[in-house]
Design a protein around this motif. Structure first.
Motif, PDB file in Angstrom:
ATOM      1  N   PRO A 214      44.554  52.363  42.651  1.00  0.00           N
ATOM      2  CA  PRO A 214      44.613  52.611  44.093  1.00  0.00           C
ATOM      3  C   PRO A 214      43.634  51.692  44.822  1.00  0.00           C
ATOM      4  O   PRO A 214      42.442  51.676  44.502  1.00  0.00           O
ATOM      5  N   THR A 215      44.136  50.929  45.770  1.00  0.00           N
ATOM      6  CA  THR A 215      43.312  49.912  46.429  1.00  0.00           C
ATOM      7  C   THR A 215      43.616  49.874  47.921  1.00  0.00           C
ATOM      8  O   THR A 215      44.769  49.979  48.328  1.00  0.00           O
ATOM      9  N   VAL A 216      42.563  49.724  48.717  1.00  0.00           N
ATOM     10  CA  VAL A 216      42.700  49.512  50.154  1.00  0.00           C
ATOM     11  C   VAL A 216      42.034  48.186  50.474  1.00  0.00           C
ATOM     12  O   VAL A 216      40.925  47.907  50.001  1.00  0.00           O
ATOM     13  N   TYR A 217      42.703  47.371  51.287  1.00  0.00           N
ATOM     14  CA  TYR A 217      42.228  46.035  51.588  1.00  0.00           C
ATOM     15  C   TYR A 217      41.669  45.960  53.009  1.00  0.00           C
ATOM     16  O   TYR A 217      42.154  46.632  53.917  1.00  0.00           O
ATOM     17  N   GLY A 218      40.655  45.132  53.179  1.00  0.00           N
ATOM     18  CA  GLY A 218      40.135  44.813  54.493  1.00  0.00           C
ATOM     19  C   GLY A 218      40.736  43.491  54.921  1.00  0.00           C
ATOM     20  O   GLY A 218      40.482  42.458  54.298  1.00  0.00           O
ATOM     21  N   GLY A 219      41.546  43.503  55.962  1.00  0.00           N
ATOM     22  CA  GLY A 219      42.215  42.286  56.414  1.00  0.00           C
ATOM     23  C   GLY A 219      43.699  42.314  56.093  1.00  0.00           C
ATOM     24  O   GLY A 219      44.118  42.848  55.060  1.00  0.00           O
TER      25      GLY A 219
END
Length: 347
Positions: free
Chosen positions: A152-157
């Motif tokens: 599970p990953t959340v990206y900035g940008g």
């Protein structure tokens, strides 16, 4: 009532005895399980506080299948991370939100492309529950690694990579409205009567830089290509780009820089070339990251983005993914935060 032996660590059994409940009940309370009546949960929590009980992390991980840790991955050189306040502000926001969820931040830096092998091994080793990543470039292998591992990953940008089959609805990211922020900066300069408005953009393999360049072109369609120079989001890169622009066109009367650090580099070169700011050349930056914009000489007019707030939102979205059983149901869509022009002496 049983008391722990002097110098010994209180046990789950001691908590159960003090609270007058079973060991299984204490375990469910400690590990966040359901099915414990509120008055019993209160007794367990009281016993935990009285005894100073600290859950065994390894045992808790076996029960919950959670490590209580999140990786924060930044694919930038250490020198840039520790010199650009953007990164410290974003990490601060992430840290505060993770702390509120009793979750540990594990910082992973990428100095070289070969570091991704190490990072993939670490992520695959079950050391963290999820990942937060920002400042990615279009050729970054991290999204593919996260997808391959089911991390599970959340990206900035805004993502600049091509999602794999089935990945389109699995990408969650948080970004500022870079394009509109750039439009506002350029419109402000036009409103000040400036006509030869140059742009120092960041590296175009990063979507924030590309979106800010697009916003510049939205307001100035058909602008002379000689008025655009590429920097690298550092003060030195901004200085090089400013010198290049002045050599090409000495009549420049305004500059929109893609971040505040590049704007400070531009200010230095303008002073060296004998140009006054904002008299001869107006300058606008982007970020409003303390203390760069306010301490510049003169203080920078800039486009503010809520850097710390974006960090908090990234962490919040990840914790929601980890805690609400979203597997197979898709993930939250992108969150785009507003920007605002902050007027100071440079423009």
């Amino acid at each position: 009532m049983p008391e722990p032996r002097s110098g010994s660590r209180p046990t789950l059994e001691a908590v159960a005895a003090l609270a007058g409940v079973s060991r299984a009940t204490v375990s469910r309370v400690v590990n966040g399980g359901d099915g414990v009546r509120p008055h019993l949960a209160d007794r367990v929590q009281t016993a935990i506080q009285e005894l100073g009980y600290i859950p065994n992390h390894a045992a808790r991980t076996l029960v919950t299948r959670r490590t209580g840790a999140v990786a924060v991955i930044i694919p930038e050189p250490e020198a840039r991370i520790f010199s650009d306040p953007f990164f410290s502000r974003q990490i601060r926001g992430i840290s505060r939100e993770l702390t509120a969820h009793d979750t540990q931040l594990v910082l992973l830096l990428v100095e070289d492309h070969c570091d991704y092998d190490r990072i993939e091994r670490y992520l695959a080793g079950g050391h963290v529950d999820g990942a937060l990543a920002f400042s990615l470039h279009t050729d970054d292998p991290l999204p593919a690694i996260a997808s391959r591992l089911g991390m599970p990953t959340v990206y900035g940008g805004r993502p600049g990579w091509t999602a794999g089959p089935g990945d389109e609805d699995r990408v969650t990211y948080v970004d500022a409205d870079n394009r509109e922020g750039a439009r506002e900066a350029v419109r402000h300069l036009l409103g000040q009567g400036r006509r030869r408005i140059a742009h120092i953009c960041g590296p175009l393999d990063q979507t924030s830089a590309a979106d800010r360049l697009s916003g510049y072109h939205d307001v100035l369609p058909g602008v002379d290509p000689e008025l655009v120079a590429v920097g690298d989001f550092t003060a030195a890169g901004g200085a090089r780009a400013m010198a290049e622009l002045l050599d090409r066109d000495p009549s420049i009367d305004a500059v929109f820089a893609g971040n505040d650090l590049m704007a400070t580099g531009a200010l230095r070169v303008l002073r060296e070339r004998g140009r006054t700011v904002p008299g001869d050349v107006a300058v606008v930056g982007f970020d409003d990251a303390e203390p760069v914009a306010e301490s510049a000489d003169p203080p920078l007019t800039t486009v503010r983005q809520d850097i710390e707030g974006m960090g908090r939102m990234m962490a919040r979205l990840l914790m929601e993914r980890l805690g609400d059983g979203r597997e197979g149901r898709g993930v939250p869509g992108p969150v785009i935060t507003e920007t605002a022009l902050v007027r100071r002496a440079s423009a």
